[in-house]
Design a protein around this motif. Structure first.
Motif, short mmCIF file in Angstrom:
data_model
loop_
_atom_site.label_atom_id
_atom_site.label_comp_id
_atom_site.label_asym_id
_atom_site.label_seq_id
_atom_site.Cartn_x
_atom_site.Cartn_y
_atom_site.Cartn_z
N LEU A 130 -9.43 8.00 3.69
CA LEU A 130 -8.49 7.48 4.20
C LEU A 130 -7.31 8.56 4.41
O LEU A 130 -7.74 9.59 4.87
CB LEU A 130 -7.30 7.15 2.53
CG LEU A 130 -6.47 5.39 2.79
CD1 LEU A 130 -7.04 4.48 3.07
CD2 LEU A 130 -6.10 4.54 1.63
N GLU B 232 0.98 -0.97 -0.17
CA GLU B 232 0.20 -0.45 -0.03
C GLU B 232 0.90 1.16 0.14
O GLU B 232 1.62 1.68 1.18
CB GLU B 232 -0.68 -0.20 1.34
CG GLU B 232 -2.20 -1.12 1.00
CD GLU B 232 -2.89 -1.67 0.21
OE1 GLU B 232 -3.10 0.08 -0.28
OE2 GLU B 232 -3.68 -1.93 -0.38
N ALA C 133 -8.99 -1.55 7.14
CA ALA C 133 -8.22 -0.31 7.54
C ALA C 133 -9.12 0.35 8.88
O ALA C 133 -10.31 -0.05 9.29
CB ALA C 133 -8.56 1.12 7.22
#
Length: 301
Positions: free
Chosen positions: A210, A61, A171
Motif C-alpha cells: 500500500l 480508508e 487498489a
C-alpha cells in the motif's frame, strides 16, 4: 488510536452510517441525487453555491478519508476539500461512505458530486471520470513482520522469494505486483486495511502492499501489532518508474466545478496551507506533487 486491538476499522464501519447525519443532517441520508441540479439547468458548481453545500464520497480508508470516533468525516482529502469549497463560498460538506471500488460508479450515478478519497490517478479511471490536478504524491511500501526476517524491501523481492502478499480490493498495488513478476497465486485481495494488518500479523501473508502514508498510519494506530513498514520506494513497470499521485474525482460533464476546484487547490499547494491541513494525517512537503506530475501525464501513462 487503537480501539481494543485491531477493531478500529469495525468502529469506523459502525460510524459510517452516522456520518451523513453528522455532516449534513437527515437530508443527507435521504438524498438520492447530488447537489448538482441537472434537472433545473444549473451546473454542479452553481447548484452547490446556491445550496451552500456539496456532497462528497469517501471509502472510509484512513488517513485519506474516514469517520472518526465521533462519526465526523475527516482525513486528508475531506479536509482539503472543505478548504477548497469554503474558498468557493460553499460551507457545507456532506459525506457518503461507499466501498472503494464503487466510488466512481456512485459518482456517475449522482449520489454525490466529488470523490474525496485519495484516489490514485490512473488511465483506466480517467476513462470513466475526470480528475483534479494531482493533490498529493506518495511512495509505495510494504507492511512486513517485525524485523522483516525475509528481507523483503521491494516488490521484486516478493516475486523472488515467492512470499504471499495482500492488497486492497480495487487498489493499484495489485498491478504493481504483477508488473514486478509476482504470481497471481501469491496475491491475496482483502477488503480493509485492518484485515491486511491481521493477515501479516497472523502469518497468513508475509507482506501487504500500500502507500507508505497508509501503512505508517495503520501501524501508528496499532502500536501493539508485531509489524513494521519498509522504507518507501517507487514501483517499476517495464523498467520505468511508476509515479503514484492521487486526486479528487468529478463527473466528466462537471468541467466548471473541476476547474474552479483546481484553481483553489493550487492556491493551497502554493501557499503552504495544504501542508498545514494534511500534516495531521501523515503528509508533509515531500508529498506535494512535482510540477512535471500532471493529470494529463498520469491519465495517459
Amino acid at each position: 488510536m487503537t480501539h481494543g486491538g485491531w477493531t478500529r476499522r469495525d468502529m469506523l464501519r459502525r460510524t459510517a452510517l452516522t456520518t451523513a447525519v453528522v455532516l449534513g443532517g437527515a437530508g443527507a441520508l435521504s438524498a438520492c441525487e447530488s447537489t448538482g441540479g441537472a434537472g433545473d439547468g444549473k451546473d454542479a458548481l452553481q447548484a452547490a453555491k446556491d445550496a451552500k453545500t456539496i456532497r462528497i464520497g469517501i471509502a472510509n480508508e484512513a488517513p485519506y478519508g474516514f469517520a472518526d470516533s465521533s462519526g465526523k468525516t475527516t482525513g486528508e482529502a475531506p479536509e482539503v476539500a472543505r478548504a477548497v469549497f469554503k474558498a468557493l463560498g460553499i460551507d457545507g460538506v456532506q459525506a457518503s461512505v461507499v466501498p472503494f471500488d464503487q466510488l466512481i460508479p456512485a459518482l456517475t450515478a449522482k449520489q454525490f458530486d466529488v470523490v474525496a478519497a485519495g484516489m490514485n490517478i490512473t488511465g483506466k479511471r480517467c476513462q470513466a471520470a475526470d480528475f483534479s490536478a494531482p493533490d498529493y504524491s506518495a511512495l509505495t511500501a510494504l507492511l512486513v513482520p517485525k524485523g522483516n526476517p525475509q528481507g523483503v524491501l521491494k516488490l521484486e523481492d516478493v516475486a523472488a522469494k515467492k512470499v504471499k502478499v495482500a492488497v486492497l480490493s480495487a487498489a493499484v498495488e495489485k498491478g504493481y505486483l504483477t508488473g514486478a513478476g509476482v504470481a497471481e497465486d501469491q496475491i491475496q485481495t482483502l477488503d480493509t486495511q485492518d484485515n491486511m494488518l491481521r493477515a501479516v500479523a497472523d502469518g497468513r501473508v508475509y507482506a501487504a502492499a500500500l502507500t507508505d502514508i497508509s501503512l505508517k498510519w495503520l501501524v501508528k494506530q496499532n502500536p501493539a501489532a508485531a509489524v513494521e513498514v519498509t522504507p518507501g520506494f517507487v514501483p517499476m513497470a517495464d523498467g520505468k518508474p511508476v509515479i503514484s499521485a492521487g486526486g479528487f474525482v468529478f463527473r466528466k460533464e462537471d468541467d466548471t466545478l473541476r476547474t474552479a476546484f483546481d484553481a483553489e487547490l493550487k492556491k493551497l499547494h502554493d501557499s503552504g496551507e495544504w501542508v498545514k491541513i494534511a500534516s495531521p494525517f501523515g503528509f508533509d512537503e515531500s508529498n506535494l506533487p512535482k510540477p512535471d506530475v500532471t493529470t494529463e501525464k498520469l491519465c495517459t501513462a
